[in-house]
Design a protein around this motif. Structure first.
Motif, PDB file in Angstrom:
ATOM      1  N   GLU A 137       0.817  -1.214   0.000  1.00  0.00           N
ATOM      2  CA  GLU A 137       0.000   0.000   0.000  1.00  0.00           C
ATOM      3  C   GLU A 137       0.850   1.263   0.000  1.00  0.00           C
ATOM      4  O   GLU A 137       0.409   2.319  -0.448  1.00  0.00           O
ATOM      5  N   LYS A 138       2.076   1.153   0.448  1.00  0.00           N
ATOM      6  CA  LYS A 138       2.977   2.310   0.483  1.00  0.00           C
ATOM      7  C   LYS A 138       3.688   2.517  -0.841  1.00  0.00           C
ATOM      8  O   LYS A 138       3.847   3.659  -1.306  1.00  0.00           O
ATOM      9  N   TYR A 139       4.104   1.431  -1.486  1.00  0.00           N
ATOM     10  CA  TYR A 139       4.968   1.527  -2.664  1.00  0.00           C
ATOM     11  C   TYR A 139       4.262   1.279  -3.993  1.00  0.00           C
ATOM     12  O   TYR A 139       4.643   1.839  -5.014  1.00  0.00           O
ATOM     13  N   ARG A 140       3.243   0.421  -3.996  1.00  0.00           N
ATOM     14  CA  ARG A 140       2.590   0.054  -5.259  1.00  0.00           C
ATOM     15  C   ARG A 140       1.254   0.781  -5.357  1.00  0.00           C
ATOM     16  O   ARG A 140       0.213   0.253  -4.949  1.00  0.00           O
ATOM     17  N   VAL A 141       1.305   1.975  -5.900  1.00  0.00           N
ATOM     18  CA  VAL A 141       0.152   2.878  -5.904  1.00  0.00           C
ATOM     19  C   VAL A 141      -0.221   3.250  -7.336  1.00  0.00           C
ATOM     20  O   VAL A 141       0.512   2.989  -8.293  1.00  0.00           O
ATOM     21  N   THR A 142      -1.380   3.881  -7.476  1.00  0.00           N
ATOM     22  CA  THR A 142      -1.807   4.393  -8.780  1.00  0.00           C
ATOM     23  C   THR A 142      -1.038   5.671  -9.095  1.00  0.00           C
ATOM     24  O   THR A 142      -0.301   6.200  -8.260  1.00  0.00           O
ATOM     25  N   LYS A 143      -1.229   6.173 -10.296  1.00  0.00           N
ATOM     26  CA  LYS A 143      -0.559   7.412 -10.671  1.00  0.00           C
ATOM     27  C   LYS A 143      -1.086   8.601  -9.867  1.00  0.00           C
ATOM     28  O   LYS A 143      -0.465   9.667  -9.840  1.00  0.00           O
ATOM     29  N   ASN A 144      -2.223   8.413  -9.200  1.00  0.00           N
ATOM     30  CA  ASN A 144      -2.754   9.437  -8.302  1.00  0.00           C
ATOM     31  C   ASN A 144      -2.327   9.220  -6.857  1.00  0.00           C
ATOM     32  O   ASN A 144      -2.774   9.936  -5.960  1.00  0.00           O
ATOM     33  N   GLY A 145      -1.474   8.201  -6.642  1.00  0.00           N
ATOM     34  CA  GLY A 145      -0.970   7.930  -5.299  1.00  0.00           C
ATOM     35  C   GLY A 145      -1.909   7.145  -4.415  1.00  0.00           C
ATOM     36  O   GLY A 145      -1.706   7.056  -3.195  1.00  0.00           O
ATOM     37  N   GLU A 146      -2.925   6.522  -5.005  1.00  0.00           N
ATOM     38  CA  GLU A 146      -3.896   5.761  -4.216  1.00  0.00           C
ATOM     39  C   GLU A 146      -3.461   4.303  -4.064  1.00  0.00           C
ATOM     40  O   GLU A 146      -2.780   3.751  -4.919  1.00  0.00           O
ATOM     41  N   GLY A 147      -3.893   3.684  -2.989  1.00  0.00           N
ATOM     42  CA  GLY A 147      -3.561   2.285  -2.744  1.00  0.00           C
ATOM     43  C   GLY A 147      -4.213   1.349  -3.755  1.00  0.00           C
ATOM     44  O   GLY A 147      -5.241   1.688  -4.362  1.00  0.00           O
ATOM     45  N   THR A 148      -3.642   0.179  -3.923  1.00  0.00           N
ATOM     46  CA  THR A 148      -4.119  -0.754  -4.949  1.00  0.00           C
ATOM     47  C   THR A 148      -4.432  -2.147  -4.417  1.00  0.00           C
ATOM     48  O   THR A 148      -4.975  -2.973  -5.146  1.00  0.00           O
ATOM     49  N   LEU A 149      -4.096  -2.439  -3.175  1.00  0.00           N
ATOM     50  CA  LEU A 149      -4.167  -3.817  -2.686  1.00  0.00           C
ATOM     51  C   LEU A 149      -5.577  -4.373  -2.701  1.00  0.00           C
ATOM     52  O   LEU A 149      -5.798  -5.505  -3.135  1.00  0.00           O
ATOM     53  N   ASP A 150      -6.558  -3.614  -2.223  1.00  0.00           N
ATOM     54  CA  ASP A 150      -7.936  -4.132  -2.149  1.00  0.00           C
ATOM     55  C   ASP A 150      -8.448  -4.538  -3.533  1.00  0.00           C
ATOM     56  O   ASP A 150      -9.048  -5.610  -3.700  1.00  0.00           O
ATOM     57  N   ARG A 151      -8.210  -3.691  -4.527  1.00  0.00           N
ATOM     58  CA  ARG A 151      -8.678  -4.011  -5.875  1.00  0.00           C
ATOM     59  C   ARG A 151      -7.943  -5.228  -6.436  1.00  0.00           C
ATOM     60  O   ARG A 151      -8.548  -6.081  -7.106  1.00  0.00           O
ATOM     61  N   ILE A 152      -6.661  -5.330  -6.163  1.00  0.00           N
ATOM     62  CA  ILE A 152      -5.887  -6.477  -6.650  1.00  0.00           C
ATOM     63  C   ILE A 152      -6.395  -7.770  -6.024  1.00  0.00           C
ATOM     64  O   ILE A 152      -6.557  -8.795  -6.712  1.00  0.00           O
ATOM     65  N   LEU A 153      -6.675  -7.764  -4.739  1.00  0.00           N
ATOM     66  CA  LEU A 153      -7.197  -8.966  -4.086  1.00  0.00           C
ATOM     67  C   LEU A 153      -8.573  -9.334  -4.633  1.00  0.00           C
ATOM     68  O   LEU A 153      -8.893 -10.522  -4.777  1.00  0.00           O
ATOM     69  N   GLU A 154      -9.387  -8.341  -4.974  1.00  0.00           N
ATOM     70  CA  GLU A 154     -10.687  -8.613  -5.591  1.00  0.00           C
ATOM     71  C   GLU A 154     -10.504  -9.239  -6.972  1.00  0.00           C
ATOM     72  O   GLU A 154     -11.235 -10.162  -7.352  1.00  0.00           O
ATOM     73  N   ASN A 155      -9.526  -8.742  -7.732  1.00  0.00           N
ATOM     74  CA  ASN A 155      -9.279  -9.298  -9.063  1.00  0.00           C
ATOM     75  C   ASN A 155      -8.735 -10.715  -8.991  1.00  0.00           C
ATOM     76  O   ASN A 155      -9.014 -11.548  -9.862  1.00  0.00           O
TER      77      ASN A 155
END
Length: 340
Positions: A137-155
């Motif tokens: 959640e700290k390092y792997r973010v969107t280009k807007n700086g938002e977290g990505t983990l929840d969406r990745i786990l859903e995918n």
């Protein structure tokens, strides 16, 4: 003329829907060829290789991020690769290589857009995430700086009904190493709560050169401690096969560093026709082999071997290496990593 078999990574787009803090491609993750046909580049390259009696035995899709392609382009590209394997199955298997399914390397963030194609062609998926999850959640973010983990786990949940190979890898820097206990817990979580085959998991060691100055590589001692802690936690468990196998494949004799000269076997093709050594050498002049549209295959192959040879010889041959009993396995290691 003897047929030459190669491993081909194809980058159909440089665009990415994420902005990982330590991305080795840095500012290159933009699509500058929006109107171009990514399938046509691959089709042209393979035809030109085949004319020179060079046969890709494996075609994997890399990035940028392949899931940023439109649904139609992604479908057409996967269909082409699937048909290529079917048409060349006998030739590839007779040469001793296994023919798999179309394969993508992905950050998993946009996977949901392409599930129909993934199901249709049973695409194997190799995802990437950070362990522990807190650093993802700290390092792997969107280009807007938002977290990505929840969406990745859903995918990842969407892959449950797909009878294909589905795995993930995690890049480990010193900052990740400092949270070993949480890494162990998150591996257990993925094993118990997702469809991922955690026996087919990979650790990738991060280096300073591809961390944008943000992260730091582990010392050799820390790498050994990390290795031993994983064995203490998972030997004798349902993940015993993984921890004693694929988890550390990057350091084993089957990995690309075992080649005398990886320029004879591994190639990365970008949509504009540029050819590099691999993802480590991508966008690096010392590992640029030419352009499939402008250069002959013979010239590209010769350049590849020459540049890898030169890279290997930038450093003097270590006395430690000369005395090491494992030299026959590592062949002095990756020519890119050992120079940076």
């Amino acid at each position: 003329m003897n047929t030459k078999f190669i491993h081909l990574l194809y980058v159909p787009t440089m665009a990415c829907n994420m902005q990982c803090r330590y991305c080795y491609l840095e500012d290159n993750t933009v699509d500058t060829l929006k109107g171009e046909d990514c399938v046509e580049t691959l089709r042209y390259a393979i035809a030109k290789f085949r004319e020179a009696d060079v046969v890709p035995f494996n075609i994997s899709l890399h990035g940028g991020e392949v899931t940023t392609l439109s649904k139609q382009k992604f479908h057409d590209l996967i269909q082409y690769i699937s048909e290529y394997y079917q048409e060349n199955r006998e030739r590839i298997t007779n040469a001793g290589f296994r023919v798999g399914r179309p394969h993508i390397k992905t950050n998993l963030y946009g996977l949901d857009r392409h599930m129909e194609t993934i199901r249709e062609f049973k695409v194997s998926v190799s995802g990437s995430l950070d362990l522990p999850f807190a650093l993802h959640e700290k390092y792997r973010v969107t280009k807007n700086g938002e977290g990505t983990l929840d969406r990745i786990l859903e995918n990842i949940k969407l892959l449950e009904s797909v009878p294909n190979r589905k795995k993930v890898s995690a890049t480990i820097f010193k900052e990740h190493y400092e949270q070993i206990d949480q890494i162990i817990e998150d591996i257990r979580f993925l094993d118990q709560n997702t469809c991922l085959d955690m026996n087919d998991f990979n650790f990738m060691i991060g280096f300073d050169y591809n961390s944008c100055g943000l992260l730091h590589h582990m010392s050799e001692e820390e790498q050994l401690i990390f290795y031993r802690r994983m064995h203490e936690a998972f030997d004798g468990t349902n993940l015993d096969t993984g921890v004693n196998g694929s988890w550390f494949d990057e350091f084993g004799p089957e990995y690309c560093t075992n080649c005398d000269n990886c320029g004879e076997k591994f190639f990365l093709l970008e949509q504009n026709g540029d050819l590099y050594s691999c993802v480590r050498g991508q966008k690096k002049e010392d590992f640029y082999y030419g352009n499939i549209y402008r250069d002959t295959v013979e010239a590209i192959l010769k350049t590849a071997v020459r540049k890898i040879f030169q890279s290997h010889n930038q450093q003097p041959f270590s006395e430690t290496c000369a005395k090491c009993g494992y030299l026959y396995l590592c062949k002095t290691g990756c020519p890119f990593v050992k120079n940076v």
